[in-house]
Design a protein around this motif. Structure first.
Motif, mmCIF file in Angstrom:
data_model
loop_
_atom_site.group_PDB
_atom_site.id
_atom_site.type_symbol
_atom_site.label_atom_id
_atom_site.label_comp_id
_atom_site.label_asym_id
_atom_site.label_seq_id
_atom_site.Cartn_x
_atom_site.Cartn_y
_atom_site.Cartn_z
ATOM 1 N N ARG A 58 4.836 46.605 19.560
ATOM 2 C CA ARG A 58 4.268 46.420 18.222
ATOM 3 C C ARG A 58 4.908 45.228 17.544
ATOM 4 N NH1 ARG A 58 3.458 51.655 14.629
ATOM 5 N NH2 ARG A 58 1.420 52.211 15.495
ATOM 6 N N ASN A 59 6.246 45.166 17.670
ATOM 7 C CA ASN A 59 6.956 44.050 17.030
ATOM 8 C C ASN A 59 6.431 42.717 17.546
ATOM 9 O OD1 ASN A 59 8.382 45.766 15.574
ATOM 10 N ND2 ASN A 59 10.275 45.644 16.795
ATOM 11 N N THR A 60 6.231 42.677 18.857
ATOM 12 C CA THR A 60 5.770 41.428 19.444
ATOM 13 C C THR A 60 4.427 41.020 18.859
ATOM 14 O OG1 THR A 60 6.670 42.425 21.416
ATOM 15 C CG2 THR A 60 5.643 40.273 21.689
ATOM 16 N N VAL A 61 3.531 42.052 18.788
ATOM 17 C CA VAL A 61 2.207 41.749 18.245
ATOM 18 C C VAL A 61 2.340 41.251 16.816
ATOM 19 C CG1 VAL A 61 -0.033 42.713 17.586
ATOM 20 C CG2 VAL A 61 1.053 43.400 19.726
ATOM 21 N N GLY A 62 3.200 41.954 16.033
ATOM 22 C CA GLY A 62 3.399 41.582 14.650
ATOM 23 C C GLY A 62 3.920 40.165 14.567
ATOM 24 N N LEU A 63 4.911 39.894 15.410
ATOM 25 C CA LEU A 63 5.522 38.577 15.431
ATOM 26 C C LEU A 63 4.484 37.512 15.743
ATOM 27 C CD1 LEU A 63 8.285 37.316 15.110
ATOM 28 C CD2 LEU A 63 8.532 37.336 17.591
ATOM 29 N N LEU A 64 3.677 37.825 16.763
ATOM 30 C CA LEU A 64 2.633 36.876 17.167
ATOM 31 C C LEU A 64 1.696 36.582 16.012
ATOM 32 C CD1 LEU A 64 1.523 37.762 20.802
ATOM 33 C CD2 LEU A 64 2.278 35.568 19.917
ATOM 34 N N LEU A 65 1.317 37.668 15.316
ATOM 35 C CA LEU A 65 0.413 37.561 14.189
ATOM 36 C C LEU A 65 0.983 36.639 13.129
ATOM 37 C CD1 LEU A 65 -2.277 38.976 13.886
ATOM 38 C CD2 LEU A 65 -1.214 40.525 12.246
ATOM 39 N N VAL A 66 2.252 36.857 12.819
ATOM 40 C CA VAL A 66 2.927 36.031 11.819
ATOM 41 C C VAL A 66 2.920 34.584 12.261
ATOM 42 C CG1 VAL A 66 5.151 35.552 10.726
ATOM 43 C CG2 VAL A 66 4.344 37.902 10.956
ATOM 44 N N LEU A 67 3.207 34.393 13.551
ATOM 45 C CA LEU A 67 3.233 33.021 14.070
ATOM 46 C C LEU A 67 1.879 32.348 13.907
ATOM 47 C CD1 LEU A 67 5.434 33.275 17.283
ATOM 48 C CD2 LEU A 67 5.874 31.931 15.221
ATOM 49 N N VAL A 68 0.827 33.084 14.289
ATOM 50 C CA VAL A 68 -0.523 32.534 14.196
ATOM 51 C C VAL A 68 -0.844 32.159 12.757
ATOM 52 C CG1 VAL A 68 -2.988 33.080 14.423
ATOM 53 C CG2 VAL A 68 -1.390 33.671 16.230
#
Ligand SMILES: [Zn+2]
Length: 90
Positions: free
Chosen positions: A2-12
């Protein structure tokens, strides 16, 4: 995960904002320049009706208004009978 997805989202999202900022910046210099140098001011020669560049034209001031001519000949013609070439109300 989940964190990774969240992180990715923030990055995008962050990337989108930066990219947007870049586009705006790119736009600015262009508008600031305004493209070509200001077009030379032109005026109509009241004697022959020709469009002349005020910077290069012969000039006569008549009744507080500046008139521009394509040649010394038209300027002289105007100076002889200005009322003939000045439209009423000008
Ligand atoms: Zn002329």
């Amino acid at each position: 995960m989940r964190n990774t997805v969240g992180l990715l989202l923030v990055l995008v999202l962050a990337w989108g904002v930066v990219d947007c900022g870049k586009k705006q910046e790119a736009a600015k210099p262009e508008s600031a320049a305004g493209g070509a140098a200001p077009a030379a001011a032109t005026a109509t020669d009241p004697v022959c009706g020709m469009e002349v560049k005020t910077a290069d034209a012969q000039k006569v001031e008549y009744k507080g208004k500046m008139y521009y001519f394509c040649s010394a000949g038209d300027k002289a013609q105007f100076e002889k009978e200005p009322a003939k070439y000045v439209k009423p109300g000008e």
